[in-house]
Design a protein around this motif. Structure first.
Motif, short mmCIF file in Angstrom:
data_model
loop_
_atom_site.label_atom_id
_atom_site.label_comp_id
_atom_site.label_asym_id
_atom_site.label_seq_id
_atom_site.Cartn_x
_atom_site.Cartn_y
_atom_site.Cartn_z
N ASP A 179 -36.34 14.25 -3.47
CA ASP A 179 -37.47 14.45 -4.38
C ASP A 179 -36.92 15.09 -5.66
OD1 ASP A 179 -39.72 15.30 -5.80
OD2 ASP A 179 -40.78 16.00 -4.01
N TYR A 180 -36.66 14.22 -6.66
CA TYR A 180 -36.06 14.70 -7.90
C TYR A 180 -36.98 15.65 -8.67
CZ TYR A 180 -32.41 11.17 -7.30
OH TYR A 180 -31.38 10.42 -6.81
N GLY A 220 -29.67 20.54 -16.93
CA GLY A 220 -29.23 19.71 -18.06
C GLY A 220 -28.90 18.30 -17.63
N VAL A 221 -28.22 18.16 -16.50
CA VAL A 221 -27.89 16.83 -15.98
C VAL A 221 -29.15 16.05 -15.69
CG1 VAL A 221 -26.86 15.58 -14.03
CG2 VAL A 221 -25.66 17.54 -15.01
N MET A 222 -30.12 16.69 -15.05
CA MET A 222 -31.37 16.00 -14.70
C MET A 222 -32.08 15.51 -15.96
SD MET A 222 -31.29 16.12 -11.39
CE MET A 222 -32.81 16.08 -10.46
N TYR A 223 -32.08 16.32 -17.00
CA TYR A 223 -32.70 15.89 -18.26
C TYR A 223 -31.89 14.80 -18.94
CZ TYR A 223 -36.52 19.23 -18.50
OH TYR A 223 -37.68 19.92 -18.27
N GLU A 224 -30.58 14.89 -18.87
CA GLU A 224 -29.75 13.86 -19.53
C GLU A 224 -29.93 12.50 -18.89
OE1 GLU A 224 -25.17 12.82 -20.82
OE2 GLU A 224 -25.57 14.74 -19.85
N ILE A 225 -29.95 12.45 -17.56
CA ILE A 225 -30.02 11.15 -16.89
C ILE A 225 -31.43 10.75 -16.49
CG2 ILE A 225 -27.63 11.29 -16.09
CD1 ILE A 225 -28.65 12.05 -13.34
N GLY A 226 -32.38 11.65 -16.67
CA GLY A 226 -33.77 11.31 -16.38
C GLY A 226 -34.09 11.26 -14.90
N ARG A 227 -33.63 12.22 -14.16
CA ARG A 227 -33.96 12.30 -12.73
C ARG A 227 -35.03 13.36 -12.53
NH1 ARG A 227 -29.25 10.44 -9.62
NH2 ARG A 227 -29.30 8.24 -10.15
N GLY A 228 -36.22 12.94 -12.13
CA GLY A 228 -37.31 13.87 -11.90
C GLY A 228 -38.07 14.25 -13.16
N VAL A 229 -37.53 13.86 -14.30
CA VAL A 229 -38.14 14.08 -15.61
C VAL A 229 -37.79 12.88 -16.49
CG1 VAL A 229 -38.10 16.61 -15.60
CG2 VAL A 229 -36.12 15.36 -16.41
N SER A 230 -38.52 12.72 -17.58
CA SER A 230 -38.13 11.71 -18.56
C SER A 230 -36.86 12.18 -19.24
CB SER A 230 -39.22 11.51 -19.61
OG SER A 230 -40.40 11.02 -19.00
N PRO A 231 -35.95 11.27 -19.57
CA PRO A 231 -34.74 11.71 -20.27
C PRO A 231 -35.12 12.47 -21.55
CG PRO A 231 -34.55 9.41 -19.64
CD PRO A 231 -35.96 9.82 -19.35
N ASP A 232 -34.49 13.59 -21.75
CA ASP A 232 -34.76 14.42 -22.92
C ASP A 232 -33.45 15.09 -23.31
OD1 ASP A 232 -35.45 16.47 -24.73
OD2 ASP A 232 -37.41 16.78 -23.77
N TYR A 233 -32.78 14.51 -24.30
CA TYR A 233 -31.46 14.99 -24.67
C TYR A 233 -31.50 16.37 -25.30
CZ TYR A 233 -30.22 10.16 -23.73
OH TYR A 233 -30.04 8.95 -23.12
N THR A 234 -32.59 16.70 -25.97
CA THR A 234 -32.71 18.04 -26.54
C THR A 234 -32.74 19.08 -25.43
OG1 THR A 234 -33.89 17.16 -28.45
CG2 THR A 234 -34.13 19.52 -28.01
#
Length: 135
Positions: free
Chosen positions: A41-42, A65-79
């Motif tokens: 469950d991401y 940061g990894v989860m945000y970068e690759i979009g696991r469990g969240v939409s990708p958000d590079y900021t």
């Protein structure tokens, strides 16, 4: 000893994490991210990483940061990815420093290819990287 029971272990870990125990929050995030012992469950992983990260847990900051970068469990958000990599890097977590450098290298390559000539993220590590490698 007692027989191993993963569900009971996760239940006790959750009780500890709900009490704000950083290590329990981090371990639950890892369990949810990997799907080890419970269904993967991401979104839950991101939630537990965020709680531990906000309390200064460097590995959780990096993993968030990894989860945000690759979009696991969240939409990708590079900021957000750069924010958490930077926070972990400033706390001395070397893997985050590496991740931040890789992230900025990819951005630098994109800027060169498409001649954008600008840096989207501003922090100590990205500015240093940009000055010494993107020019």
């Amino acid at each position: 000893g007692v027989p191993e029971n993963k569900k009971i272990a996760v239940r006790w870990l959750t009780l500890a994490a709900d009490q704000g125990i950083i290590d329990a929050q981090y371990k639950l995030a890892l369990i949810y991210q990997t799907g080890r012992d419970i269904p993967q469950d991401y979104e839950a992983a991101v939630g537990w990483y965020a709680l531990a990260a906000k309390q200064g847990h460097g590995v959780s900051q990096n993993n968030l940061g990894v989860m945000y970068e690759i979009g696991r469990g969240v939409s990708p958000d590079y900021t957000e990815a750069v924010k958490w990599y930077s926070t972990a890097a400033e706390n001395g977590f070397s893997r985050a420093q590496n991740n931040l450098g890789n992230f900025n290298f990819i951005q630098c390559s994109y800027n060169r290819k498409y001649n954008t000539g600008r840096m989207k993220h501003s922090n100590f590590y990205s500015v240093w990287f940009y000055i010494f490698t993107c020019k």
